[in-house]
Design a protein around this motif. Structure first.
Motif, PDB file in Angstrom:
ATOM      1  N   LYS A 277      38.259 -12.577 -16.453  1.00  0.00           N
ATOM      2  CA  LYS A 277      37.380 -11.400 -16.535  1.00  0.00           C
ATOM      3  C   LYS A 277      38.187 -10.161 -16.901  1.00  0.00           C
ATOM      4  O   LYS A 277      39.238  -9.892 -16.340  1.00  0.00           O
ATOM      5  CB  LYS A 277      36.665 -11.193 -15.191  1.00  0.00           C
ATOM      6  CG  LYS A 277      35.680 -10.031 -15.179  1.00  0.00           C
ATOM      7  CD  LYS A 277      34.879 -10.014 -13.886  1.00  0.00           C
ATOM      8  CE  LYS A 277      35.755  -9.808 -12.669  1.00  0.00           C
ATOM      9  NZ  LYS A 277      34.986  -9.742 -11.409  1.00  0.00           N
ATOM     10  N   LYS A 279      37.453  -6.022 -19.137  1.00  0.00           N
ATOM     11  CA  LYS A 279      36.421  -5.046 -19.500  1.00  0.00           C
ATOM     12  C   LYS A 279      35.530  -5.566 -20.630  1.00  0.00           C
ATOM     13  O   LYS A 279      34.322  -5.327 -20.641  1.00  0.00           O
ATOM     14  CB  LYS A 279      37.046  -3.707 -19.900  1.00  0.00           C
ATOM     15  CG  LYS A 279      36.004  -2.588 -20.095  1.00  0.00           C
ATOM     16  CD  LYS A 279      36.663  -1.252 -20.365  1.00  0.00           C
ATOM     17  CE  LYS A 279      35.614  -0.136 -20.408  1.00  0.00           C
ATOM     18  NZ  LYS A 279      34.537  -0.388 -21.388  1.00  0.00           N
ATOM     19  N   GLU A 282      33.083  -7.871 -19.046  1.00  0.00           N
ATOM     20  CA  GLU A 282      32.163  -7.088 -18.214  1.00  0.00           C
ATOM     21  C   GLU A 282      31.146  -6.342 -19.073  1.00  0.00           C
ATOM     22  O   GLU A 282      29.952  -6.300 -18.743  1.00  0.00           O
ATOM     23  CB  GLU A 282      32.945  -6.118 -17.326  1.00  0.00           C
ATOM     24  CG  GLU A 282      33.712  -6.813 -16.203  1.00  0.00           C
ATOM     25  CD  GLU A 282      34.579  -5.840 -15.410  1.00  0.00           C
ATOM     26  OE1 GLU A 282      34.797  -4.706 -15.907  1.00  0.00           O
ATOM     27  OE2 GLU A 282      35.026  -6.230 -14.323  1.00  0.00           O
ATOM     28  N   LYS A 286      27.045  -6.861 -19.124  1.00  0.00           N
ATOM     29  CA  LYS A 286      26.133  -5.742 -18.845  1.00  0.00           C
ATOM     30  C   LYS A 286      25.166  -5.489 -20.002  1.00  0.00           C
ATOM     31  O   LYS A 286      24.312  -4.599 -19.919  1.00  0.00           O
ATOM     32  CB  LYS A 286      26.941  -4.464 -18.589  1.00  0.00           C
ATOM     33  CG  LYS A 286      27.734  -4.477 -17.292  1.00  0.00           C
ATOM     34  CD  LYS A 286      28.611  -3.225 -17.213  1.00  0.00           C
ATOM     35  CE  LYS A 286      29.515  -3.260 -15.983  1.00  0.00           C
ATOM     36  NZ  LYS A 286      30.459  -2.113 -15.979  1.00  0.00           N
TER      37      LYS A 286
END
Length: 366
Positions: A277, A279, A282, A286
């Motif tokens: 994981k 950014k 992520e 999102k």
């Protein structure tokens, strides 16, 4: 138990029963593959996107990949007299071209998964010496491949690689099945070993089983061998080696990862994947859509209309050290690795070779 099994893949016999996982894009090229071969294992070149490494802007992707594969195989051959293979995923749009190229270059073996390589033997001719090794995740898959190859091509697989759900990268399982006990190596390896014993009795051909996915300690190697596997395939532990072809920042992402950082993602190719994981991941989760176009059309199953990013571009970015625009695939236990070592040290550790020296430089946390 003796950790040095004899792995015989239809006459290909490495000194050590280990295959290095073929990691694309740009992770296992001639440097890593030749280092593993020189250490007594089987080195494997990851072929997906192999032509994009030097020429990422090309629009002639198939041609670039063919030339890139030729170049990397030849460079590997200059560095080793050991056994070299290639990993060619069945979902690649240039699968056929890459297979033909590898055989023409007289590669020792082709490893093929990410789908069932049902037509792989058709590319061989009478003079071909290349061995064919499908990757399977279940007994049913092994049976289907065997039946198709035998009925249509009169060819029996030279080995089976049985990949479990603890592997890194794209996984041959539904996400809900990753923790299901019936899909773990401890169950599937003995099933496929028994199937290969039946093949041996009826067709008089030895088909060794090679286990892959989450094999990161000598204890695990012993366990796998006790189940009847003749060899192991290992990918993630070879990432954090000096010889790995990836950028140092790629390797550091693995070294710095914690257990909670190893996550399952939904890949644009339609398969779950295990990755570290960051950014980039992520943002994707999102719903922050990355600027996207499909420059390569490299994977048959990629839903490039709806996907938020290009998997080939993301992996290529990461391999070159740009983790802001990419990510690192990892096996389930990748977080245990905490320093850069060497190919030889990884192998020493797994097989308990020169154990006192190997413990001092083990790629695992104590």
């Amino acid at each position: 138990m003796n950790l040095i099994n004899i792995l015989n893949i239809n006459g290909l016999v490495p000194k050590l029963p280990i295959i290095q996982g073929g990691m694309s894009v740009g992770i296992s090229l001639d440097n890593l593959a030749s280092a593993v071969a020189n250490a007594g294992g089987i080195g494997v070149i990851g072929t997906a996107g192999i032509g994009l490494i030097e020429n990422p802007q090309t629009r002639k992707v198939k041609e670039a990949n063919i030339e890139g594969l030729k170049k990397v195989i030849r460079k590997a051959r200059e560095k080793t007299k050991g056994i070299i293979g290639v990993n060619i995923m069945t979902v690649l749009t240039d699968y056929k071209e890459l297979v033909k190229t590898a055989i023409k270059e007289e590669i020792d073996l082709i490893i093929s998964g990410a789908g069932l390589p049902l037509n792989l033997p058709e590319f061989l001719d009478a003079k071909s010496k290349t061995r064919l090794v499908p990757i399977v995740s279940s007994l049913k898959a092994a049976q289907v491949i065997f039946k198709k190859w035998w009925m249509k091509y009169n060819y029996i697989p030279d080995a089976f690689i049985v990949e479990g759900p603890k592997a890194g990268g794209h996984l041959g399982f539904k996400k809900v099945d990753l923790e299901n006990p019936q899909f773990q190596l401890e169950v599937t390896v003995p099933q496929i070993v028994d199937f290969c014993e039946e093949i041996k009795k009826e067709y008089n051909k030895e088909v060794p089983v090679i286990a892959a996915g989450g094999i990161d300690t000598p204890e695990k190697v012993k366990e796998i061998f006790s189940l009847g596997a003749k060899g192991i395939q290992v990918g993630t532990p070879f990432i954090a080696t000096q010889e790995c072809d990836a950028d140092i920042r790629f390797k550091e992402a693995l070294i710095n990862a914690k257990e909670e950082d190893i996550v399952i993602i939904e890949s644009p190719v339609g398969l779950p994947g295990r990755a570290i994981k960051n950014k980039f991941i992520e943002d994707v989760s999102k719903g922050i859509k990355k600027p996207f176009k499909c420059p390569y059309h490299c994977i048959k199953t990629c839903n490039f209309v709806d996907t938020p990013y290009c998997i080939a571009q993301a992996l290529l970015n990461a391999a070159k050290g740009n983790l802001d625009d990419g990510f690192v695939f990892s096996g389930k236990y990748g977080y245990k690795i905490d320093k850069i070592t060497t190919v030889q040290e990884v192998i020493n550790y797994l097989f308990e070779i020169n154990i006192d020296k190997a413990k001092e430089s083990s790629p695992q946390r104590s």
